[in-house]
Structure formats: C-alpha cells, structure tokens
Design a protein around this motif. Sequence first.
Motif, PDB file in Angstrom:
ATOM      1  N   ALA A   1       0.318   5.295  -1.461  1.00 40.71           N
ATOM      2  CA  ALA A   1       0.360   6.470  -0.590  1.00 40.71           C
ATOM      3  C   ALA A   1       1.309   7.509  -1.167  1.00 40.71           C
ATOM      4  O   ALA A   1       0.998   8.698  -1.259  1.00 40.71           O
ATOM      5  N   ARG A   2       2.449   7.038  -1.587  1.00 38.62           N
ATOM      6  CA  ARG A   2       3.484   7.917  -2.124  1.00 38.62           C
ATOM      7  C   ARG A   2       3.011   8.635  -3.380  1.00 38.62           C
ATOM      8  O   ARG A   2       3.151   9.847  -3.518  1.00 38.62           O
TER       9      ARG A   2
ATOM     10  N   ARG B   1      -0.139   9.081  -4.439  1.00 33.79           N
ATOM     11  CA  ARG B   1      -1.260   9.984  -4.169  1.00 33.79           C
ATOM     12  C   ARG B   1      -0.755  11.298  -3.569  1.00 33.79           C
ATOM     13  O   ARG B   1      -1.217  12.375  -3.924  1.00 33.79           O
ATOM     14  N   LEU B   2       0.212  11.181  -2.664  1.00 35.34           N
ATOM     15  CA  LEU B   2       0.760  12.389  -2.033  1.00 35.34           C
ATOM     16  C   LEU B   2       1.464  13.277  -3.052  1.00 35.34           C
ATOM     17  O   LEU B   2       1.311  14.495  -3.041  1.00 35.34           O
ATOM     18  N   GLN B   3       2.221  12.644  -3.934  1.00 32.75           N
ATOM     19  CA  GLN B   3       2.973  13.438  -4.904  1.00 32.75           C
ATOM     20  C   GLN B   3       2.048  14.234  -5.817  1.00 32.75           C
ATOM     21  O   GLN B   3       2.280  15.410  -6.082  1.00 32.75           O
TER      22      GLN B   3
ATOM     23  N   GLU C   1      -1.545  21.231  -4.480  1.00 35.50           N
ATOM     24  CA  GLU C   1      -1.728  22.129  -3.331  1.00 35.50           C
ATOM     25  C   GLU C   1      -0.639  23.190  -3.269  1.00 35.50           C
ATOM     26  O   GLU C   1      -0.913  24.336  -2.934  1.00 35.50           O
ATOM     27  N   ARG C   2       0.567  22.799  -3.577  1.00 31.07           N
ATOM     28  CA  ARG C   2       1.649  23.791  -3.555  1.00 31.07           C
ATOM     29  C   ARG C   2       1.371  24.869  -4.581  1.00 31.07           C
ATOM     30  O   ARG C   2       1.583  26.053  -4.337  1.00 31.07           O
TER      31      ARG C   2
ATOM     32  N   SER D   1       0.812  -1.221   0.000  1.00 23.31           N
ATOM     33  CA  SER D   1       0.000   0.000   0.000  1.00 23.31           C
ATOM     34  C   SER D   1       0.849   1.276   0.000  1.00 23.31           C
ATOM     35  O   SER D   1       0.377   2.348  -0.379  1.00 23.31           O
ATOM     36  N   ALA D   2       2.111   1.166   0.425  1.00 22.37           N
ATOM     37  CA  ALA D   2       2.951   2.361   0.528  1.00 22.37           C
ATOM     38  C   ALA D   2       3.181   3.055  -0.820  1.00 22.37           C
ATOM     39  O   ALA D   2       3.135   4.286  -0.890  1.00 22.37           O
ATOM     40  N   PRO D   3       3.396   2.277  -1.917  1.00 20.27           N
ATOM     41  CA  PRO D   3       3.575   2.966  -3.205  1.00 20.27           C
ATOM     42  C   PRO D   3       2.367   3.812  -3.590  1.00 20.27           C
ATOM     43  O   PRO D   3       2.518   4.915  -4.145  1.00 20.27           O
TER      44      PRO D   3
ATOM     45  N   LEU E   1      -1.176  15.032  -5.175  1.00 16.34           N
ATOM     46  CA  LEU E   1      -1.932  15.998  -4.365  1.00 16.34           C
ATOM     47  C   LEU E   1      -1.101  17.230  -4.016  1.00 16.34           C
ATOM     48  O   LEU E   1      -1.550  18.366  -4.166  1.00 16.34           O
ATOM     49  N   LEU E   2       0.128  16.986  -3.574  1.00 17.24           N
ATOM     50  CA  LEU E   2       0.949  18.110  -3.102  1.00 17.24           C
ATOM     51  C   LEU E   2       1.388  19.006  -4.262  1.00 17.24           C
ATOM     52  O   LEU E   2       1.538  20.207  -4.084  1.00 17.24           O
TER      53      LEU E   2
ATOM     54  N   VAL F   1      -1.747  27.077  -3.261  1.00 20.13           N
ATOM     55  CA  VAL F   1      -1.527  27.919  -2.085  1.00 20.13           C
ATOM     56  C   VAL F   1      -0.654  29.124  -2.426  1.00 20.13           C
ATOM     57  O   VAL F   1      -1.033  30.260  -2.220  1.00 20.13           O
TER      58      VAL F   1
END
Lengths: 87, 271
Positions: A16-17, A19-21, A27-28, A12-14, A23-24, A31
């Motif tokens: 998570a990684r 999705r975060l990349q 968001e960056r 599941s970690a890949p 999303l961020l 913002v």
Amino acid sequence: MNLRRFFSRPQSAPAARERLQVLLAHERASVGGSDLLTKLRDEILQAISKHVQIDQDKVSVKMERGSQVSMLAVDIEIPFDAGKKAA
Amino acid sequence: MGKVIVVTSGKGGVGKTTSSAALGAALAQNGDKVVVVDFDVGLRNLDLIMGAERRVVYDLVNVIQGEAKLTQALIRDKRLESLYLLPASQTRDKDNLTEEGVEKVIRALKHAFDWVICDSPAGIERGATLAMRHADVAIVVTNPEVSSVRDSDRIIGLLDSKTLRAENGERMEKHLLLTRYDPARAERGDMLKVDDVLEILSIPLLGIIPESMDVLRASNLGTPVTLADDRSAPSIAYFEAARRLNGEDLPVTIPGEKRGFFGKFFGRKAA
C-alpha cells in the motif's frame, strides 16, 4: 492449517505504501505540474531565441515522470542560417 | 477574534462529521465558545450526530439568502451551553452557497465565537472549497487506507492553492487526524502505520483516533463521542487533539493500546 496460512501470508501494508508513493509522485506532478512544464518551455525557448532564430513548430518538449526523478527533454531544431539573429 | 477551522478529507465516510462534533464538544468543555457549521448542503448530518435534528428551524442557506438571522439559525447544545450548531439545508441545492454569503456568515461567527469549526462535505466541489475558503487551520481527516490517503493528498494541494490564506501568500496550517486506526492490524503489517501516512502526506499529526465501538454508539445516541463517555479511548484521543489545537505541546500516543510493550514503538510527538 488456517494458522499456517495466517503466518505465511505476506504483509499488505508495505505494498500500500509503495503504491501510494509512486502514484502520488505522479499526481502531484500532473496537478500542479502542467503549469511548470509550460513555464519551463517558454523560458527555455525565450533564452535560446535571444541567440538563435528558431521555428516554434520545430520544438518538442517532453516530460517523463519517474518515481524518483523526472526528465525534461527539449528537442530544438536549429537551421543552418540560424546564426542570423532573430529580427 | 475566533479561529476558523475546516475539517476536511476529500473522501467520504472517514469521520469528518464525527470529528467535527467531537472536537467541538471537547473545546466547548474548556469553556470556549464553539460553533460547528455544517457545509454539507443537501446531505446534512451534523445535526443528527449532535442530537439536534428535531430542533432545526433555519439553516445556513436561509441565513445566506437573508430569510433568517444568524441568531435564529444557531442551535445551542442542550448539554453544553457554550456549544452551538449551524445546520446545513437539507432541501436546498448547494449552489445556494455563495462566496459572499459564506464570507459574511463566517465573519460574523468569528466575532462571536472562539472557534468556528467548518464541517466540510466530501469531494472537491463547491461545498468543500467554500468550507475551506476562510479557514485559518485545516484538519485533514484520514483513514490508514490507500484511497483515503490519496484523497487527503489532493485536498492538501487544494488547501495550499484555493484558500484565502494561500491566495494571500500566507501559510495554511494543516494537521493530520488519523481516524479508525487499528494498532493490532498495523503491527501485523496489514494496515498502513502512522509513520507511513505521515511520511506520505508530510503534515504534522494532530491525533490518532482508534477504531472503536464507542464512536458508533455515540452517534446512535446523537451525542458527540467526547460527551458520551469522556473516558473511552476515542474520547481521550479527541480531548488530546483539542488540547494540541489549543497550542499545547502534547506527545501523541496510540489511544486504547493496552500492551505497554507497543507503547514504546507508537509513542509519537505532535509537530
């Protein structure tokens, strides 16, 4: 049975990684980014209006954000008599 | 002149207070004069984690409002004589924290201590922004978990824009403290790895605190984990993080990892 489930379960970690990349990256950009967009719009319009007369209402600036690249689209309507330099 | 450190995270429950107390105690064990300041007005807990909850008379808000002197509000640790606590108010509203008041207190503490550790509340509101406002160095506490990493990213953005250092065009020194790390789960692919978090947040690593029962045990007893048992895995990790804060170039390893085989893969260098 349980053991087989344990070993066949995908990691599941890949996910998570990844999705975060994605999303961020969005968001960056949003913002700190709205200022950048306004600045780009103003400066591009300023540069163009030095040479041609443009109607501020007939300008559209769009920014599409992807995970790898973002696209800034500037759509400006230039009338026939625009050659007459802005007063 | 002391160094001001903010311990922050955005997300709650990731270990800010635990880490503030543990690092404060670790630095004080070197003989440095350390004060840990609780900025969580209304929800103070640093006093409890440090075992000083029954000794609180005056607090940060009292000092800011001029109802008590700074020296009256400071609580000296019973075990370490160079470790102090400045508690937050439990009853007052966080609007009582004024920017000028906080600045005055921090300036006074900087003169009297080697380290001023500001334990930030969760969130990105007034308490959190005031806690980071005067910092020289930021410690971003993060769990290897999606919501914590996202919130840390947001906090890093604020550190780079809302602090005095950022406003003066200076660089804000930021460090990642990865807490509650479980090497076995990371190796299995069910927890973000150290490198994943580092790549996403791209700030240097201060330390990795392993998931451990010793942390809860220490908080049950009201003792900073570095004072409760200085040989436990989280203690060793906090002691090493404290040495890195002091400027030592110490490679980061996963503490508590017994299988030497993995050590090769987990060996990390502090930036």
